[in-house]
Design an enzyme around this catalytic site. Sequence first.
Site, PDB file in Angstrom:
ATOM      1  N   GLY A  10       0.885  -1.073   0.047  1.00  0.00           N
ATOM      2  CA  GLY A  10      -0.145  -0.003  -0.084  1.00  0.00           C
ATOM      3  C   GLY A  10       0.932   1.325  -0.125  1.00  0.00           C
ATOM      4  O   GLY A  10       0.700   2.179   0.869  1.00  0.00           O
ATOM      5  N   ALA A  11       1.683   1.200  -0.924  1.00  0.00           N
ATOM      6  CA  ALA A  11       2.800   2.436  -0.975  1.00  0.00           C
ATOM      7  C   ALA A  11       2.482   3.560  -1.938  1.00  0.00           C
ATOM      8  O   ALA A  11       3.243   4.408  -2.319  1.00  0.00           O
ATOM      9  CB  ALA A  11       4.007   1.844  -1.025  1.00  0.00           C
ATOM     10  N   VAL A  62      -3.603  -6.926  -2.174  1.00  0.00           N
ATOM     11  CA  VAL A  62      -2.832  -7.970  -1.044  1.00  0.00           C
ATOM     12  C   VAL A  62      -4.106  -8.552  -0.321  1.00  0.00           C
ATOM     13  O   VAL A  62      -3.853  -9.384   0.627  1.00  0.00           O
ATOM     14  CB  VAL A  62      -1.836  -7.316  -0.247  1.00  0.00           C
ATOM     15  CG1 VAL A  62      -0.732  -6.851  -1.136  1.00  0.00           C
ATOM     16  CG2 VAL A  62      -2.782  -6.069   0.363  1.00  0.00           C
ATOM     17  N   ASN A  88       1.550  -2.346   5.609  1.00  0.00           N
ATOM     18  CA  ASN A  88       0.748  -1.121   5.824  1.00  0.00           C
ATOM     19  C   ASN A  88      -0.442  -0.950   4.919  1.00  0.00           C
ATOM     20  O   ASN A  88      -1.167  -0.041   5.243  1.00  0.00           O
ATOM     21  CB  ASN A  88       1.831   0.141   5.069  1.00  0.00           C
ATOM     22  CG  ASN A  88       1.022   1.229   4.844  1.00  0.00           C
ATOM     23  OD1 ASN A  88       0.778   2.044   5.903  1.00  0.00           O
ATOM     24  ND2 ASN A  88       0.561   1.801   3.432  1.00  0.00           N
ATOM     25  N   SER A 140      -3.050   0.732  14.610  1.00  0.00           N
ATOM     26  CA  SER A 140      -3.755   2.146  14.617  1.00  0.00           C
ATOM     27  C   SER A 140      -4.148   2.155  16.028  1.00  0.00           C
ATOM     28  O   SER A 140      -4.505   1.307  17.055  1.00  0.00           O
ATOM     29  CB  SER A 140      -5.234   1.859  13.851  1.00  0.00           C
ATOM     30  OG  SER A 140      -6.222   3.349  14.322  1.00  0.00           O
ATOM     31  N   TYR A 153     -13.042  -2.356  11.731  1.00  0.00           N
ATOM     32  CA  TYR A 153     -11.734  -1.766  11.515  1.00  0.00           C
ATOM     33  C   TYR A 153     -10.923  -1.919  12.806  1.00  0.00           C
ATOM     34  O   TYR A 153      -9.724  -2.235  12.643  1.00  0.00           O
ATOM     35  CB  TYR A 153     -11.792  -0.123  11.068  1.00  0.00           C
ATOM     36  CG  TYR A 153     -10.491   0.477  10.743  1.00  0.00           C
ATOM     37  CD1 TYR A 153      -9.725   0.223   9.870  1.00  0.00           C
ATOM     38  CD2 TYR A 153     -10.007   1.499  12.177  1.00  0.00           C
ATOM     39  CE1 TYR A 153      -8.551   0.686   9.522  1.00  0.00           C
ATOM     40  CE2 TYR A 153      -8.493   1.797  11.658  1.00  0.00           C
ATOM     41  CZ  TYR A 153      -7.878   1.796  10.482  1.00  0.00           C
ATOM     42  OH  TYR A 153      -6.701   2.356  10.459  1.00  0.00           O
ATOM     43  N   THR A 156      -9.592  -5.413  13.150  1.00  0.00           N
ATOM     44  CA  THR A 156      -8.296  -5.802  12.362  1.00  0.00           C
ATOM     45  C   THR A 156      -7.216  -5.262  12.949  1.00  0.00           C
ATOM     46  O   THR A 156      -6.304  -5.935  13.118  1.00  0.00           O
ATOM     47  CB  THR A 156      -8.642  -5.260  10.838  1.00  0.00           C
ATOM     48  OG1 THR A 156      -8.664  -3.895  10.804  1.00  0.00           O
ATOM     49  CG2 THR A 156     -10.004  -5.779  10.352  1.00  0.00           C
TER      50      THR A 156
HETATM   51  P1  NAP Z   1      -4.537   5.836   2.342  1.00  0.00           P
HETATM   52  O1  NAP Z   1      -4.027   7.037   2.175  1.00  0.00           O
HETATM   53  O2  NAP Z   1      -6.067   5.333   1.925  1.00  0.00           O
HETATM   54  O3  NAP Z   1      -3.627   4.737   1.659  1.00  0.00           O
HETATM   55  C1  NAP Z   1      -4.026   3.197   1.684  1.00  0.00           C
HETATM   56  C2  NAP Z   1      -2.965   2.603   0.884  1.00  0.00           C
HETATM   57  O4  NAP Z   1      -3.270   1.205   1.047  1.00  0.00           O
HETATM   58  C3  NAP Z   1      -2.863   2.780  -0.613  1.00  0.00           C
HETATM   59  O5  NAP Z   1      -1.652   3.053  -1.162  1.00  0.00           O
HETATM   60  C4  NAP Z   1      -3.843   1.845  -1.012  1.00  0.00           C
HETATM   61  O6  NAP Z   1      -3.599   1.348  -2.511  1.00  0.00           O
HETATM   62  C5  NAP Z   1      -3.447   0.679  -0.368  1.00  0.00           C
HETATM   63  N1  NAP Z   1      -4.439  -0.613  -0.348  1.00  0.00           N
HETATM   64  C6  NAP Z   1      -5.530  -0.733   0.015  1.00  0.00           C
HETATM   65  N2  NAP Z   1      -6.128  -1.759  -0.214  1.00  0.00           N
HETATM   66  C7  NAP Z   1      -5.055  -2.665  -1.129  1.00  0.00           C
HETATM   67  C8  NAP Z   1      -5.197  -3.775  -1.416  1.00  0.00           C
HETATM   68  N3  NAP Z   1      -6.251  -4.590  -1.298  1.00  0.00           N
HETATM   69  N4  NAP Z   1      -3.932  -4.285  -1.879  1.00  0.00           N
HETATM   70  C9  NAP Z   1      -2.871  -3.406  -2.020  1.00  0.00           C
HETATM   71  N5  NAP Z   1      -2.908  -2.197  -1.536  1.00  0.00           N
HETATM   72  C10 NAP Z   1      -4.021  -1.529  -0.881  1.00  0.00           C
HETATM   73  O7  NAP Z   1      -4.244   5.423   3.803  1.00  0.00           O
HETATM   74  P2  NAP Z   1      -3.239   5.728   5.049  1.00  0.00           P
HETATM   75  O8  NAP Z   1      -4.038   6.498   6.020  1.00  0.00           O
HETATM   76  O9  NAP Z   1      -2.017   6.052   4.322  1.00  0.00           O
HETATM   77  O10 NAP Z   1      -3.323   4.183   5.867  1.00  0.00           O
HETATM   78  C11 NAP Z   1      -2.033   3.439   5.695  1.00  0.00           C
HETATM   79  C12 NAP Z   1      -2.233   2.429   6.705  1.00  0.00           C
HETATM   80  O11 NAP Z   1      -2.219   3.200   8.099  1.00  0.00           O
HETATM   81  C13 NAP Z   1      -3.440   1.659   6.887  1.00  0.00           C
HETATM   82  O12 NAP Z   1      -3.351   0.282   7.211  1.00  0.00           O
HETATM   83  C14 NAP Z   1      -4.267   2.236   7.845  1.00  0.00           C
HETATM   84  O13 NAP Z   1      -5.287   1.559   8.534  1.00  0.00           O
HETATM   85  C15 NAP Z   1      -3.445   2.938   8.805  1.00  0.00           C
HETATM   86  N6  NAP Z   1      -3.680   4.056   9.710  1.00  0.00           N
HETATM   87  C16 NAP Z   1      -3.998   5.263   9.167  1.00  0.00           C
HETATM   88  C17 NAP Z   1      -4.466   6.199   9.995  1.00  0.00           C
HETATM   89  C18 NAP Z   1      -4.910   7.423   9.552  1.00  0.00           C
HETATM   90  O14 NAP Z   1      -5.280   8.327  10.270  1.00  0.00           O
HETATM   91  N7  NAP Z   1      -4.795   8.059   8.055  1.00  0.00           N
HETATM   92  C19 NAP Z   1      -4.780   6.052  11.440  1.00  0.00           C
HETATM   93  C20 NAP Z   1      -4.068   4.762  12.008  1.00  0.00           C
HETATM   94  C21 NAP Z   1      -3.850   3.768  11.011  1.00  0.00           C
HETATM   95  P3  NAP Z   1      -4.161   1.705  -4.063  1.00  0.00           P
HETATM   96  O15 NAP Z   1      -4.863   3.156  -3.638  1.00  0.00           O
HETATM   97  O16 NAP Z   1      -3.082   1.515  -4.702  1.00  0.00           O
HETATM   98  O17 NAP Z   1      -5.353   0.518  -4.093  1.00  0.00           O
END
Ligand code: NAP
Length: 243
Positions: A10-11, A62, A88, A140, A153, A156
Site C-alpha cells: 500500500g505504498a 494483497v 501498511n 492503529s 476496523y 482488524t
Molecule cells: P490511504 O491514504 O487510504 O492509503 C492506503 C494505501 O493502502 C493505498 O496505497 C492503497 O493502495 C493501499 N491498499 C488498500 N487496499 C489494498 C489492497 N487490497 N492491496 C494493495 N494495496 C491496498 O491510507 P493511509 O492513511 O495512508 O493508511 C495506511 C495504513 O495506516 C493503513 O493500514 C491504515 O489503517 C493505517 N492507519 C491510518 C491512519 C490515518 O489516520 N490515516 C490512522 C491509523 C492507522 P491503492 O490506492 O493503490 O489501492
Amino acid sequence: MKNKVVLITGASKGIGRNIAKSLAIEGYTIIANYNNSEKLAMELKEELKKDEIDIEIFKADVSKKEESQRLVNYCLEKYGKIDILVNNAGIAQSKLFTDITYEEFDNIMKTNVYSAFFITQEVARNMINNKSGCIINISSIWGLVGASCEVHYSMTKAAIDGMTKSLAKELGLSNIRVNSVAPGCIQTDMTKNLSEEDWKGILEESALYKKGKPEDITRCVKWLIEDEFTTGQVISPNGGLVI
Ligand code: NAP
C-alpha cells in the site's frame, strides 16, 4: 543501505508512500506495492527518478492470498531476500455495528489482516533462512482503545497487534524483530472525510494539539528499522490523543 531490500504494501498513497519515498532517498532498495492507484505509484517512481533513485512498483491486491504470493515471489526471485517488511496496506470504514454487512466485514478482514498474515508468512520463511529481518505492522490507535462506528476496523488492528506480539516471541531467536506502529489521526485519503469540526474535536483531545502527517509515522518506522533491541511492541505516534 543499498543492500537492504524493503517491501512496503500500500505504498501508492498516504503513509506507505511517505515511508517508501523516505527510505528510497536514504538508499534502501524499495518495492512499493499498490493496487488501484497506478497513476500515483507511477508518479512516485518518476519523481524519484529525477534524483536518480530507482524504485520498483508492483501491482497486487494483497487482500488475495495468491496475489500476495505473487508479490513476495517477485521480490525474492529478483533480490533473493527481503530484509524489511512494512505491512501498511489497509482500508477503513465508518458504519454502525448493526449495519455492517458480511461482505464489508470480509473485505476489511482480508485487506487489513489476511494480507499481513499471508505476506508475513511468505516473507518470514526467507528471513528465518537469513537469520535476520525486521517486520513492521501498521495498526492503529483504534486497535488499542476501540472506535465507535468502526468496530470491524478496530478489530482488524487489534488482530494485527496480536500477530506482532506472538510473532515477535516466535521469531526472536531467528534474529527477526516484529513491531507495530499504531498511528493516531493522520492527514491522508483515509481521513479526508473528516470535517473541520471533527478535526477540532480530535485536536482538543490531543495533548500536542497537532494534526498528524505521514512523516510523523515514517520517523517511527525508520527508528524501528534501526533499533536492534525493540521487538513485540506497539508504538503509537498519536500526538497525545491516546495516553
Ligand atoms: P490511504 O491514504 O487510504 O492509503 C492506503 C494505501 O493502502 C493505498 O496505497 C492503497 O493502495 C493501499 N491498499 C488498500 N487496499 C489494498 C489492497 N487490497 N492491496 C494493495 N494495496 C491496498 O491510507 P493511509 O492513511 O495512508 O493508511 C495506511 C495504513 O495506516 C493503513 O493500514 C491504515 O489503517 C493505517 N492507519 C491510518 C491512519 C490515518 O489516520 N490515516 C490512522 C491509523 C492507522 P491503492 O490506492 O493503490 O489501492
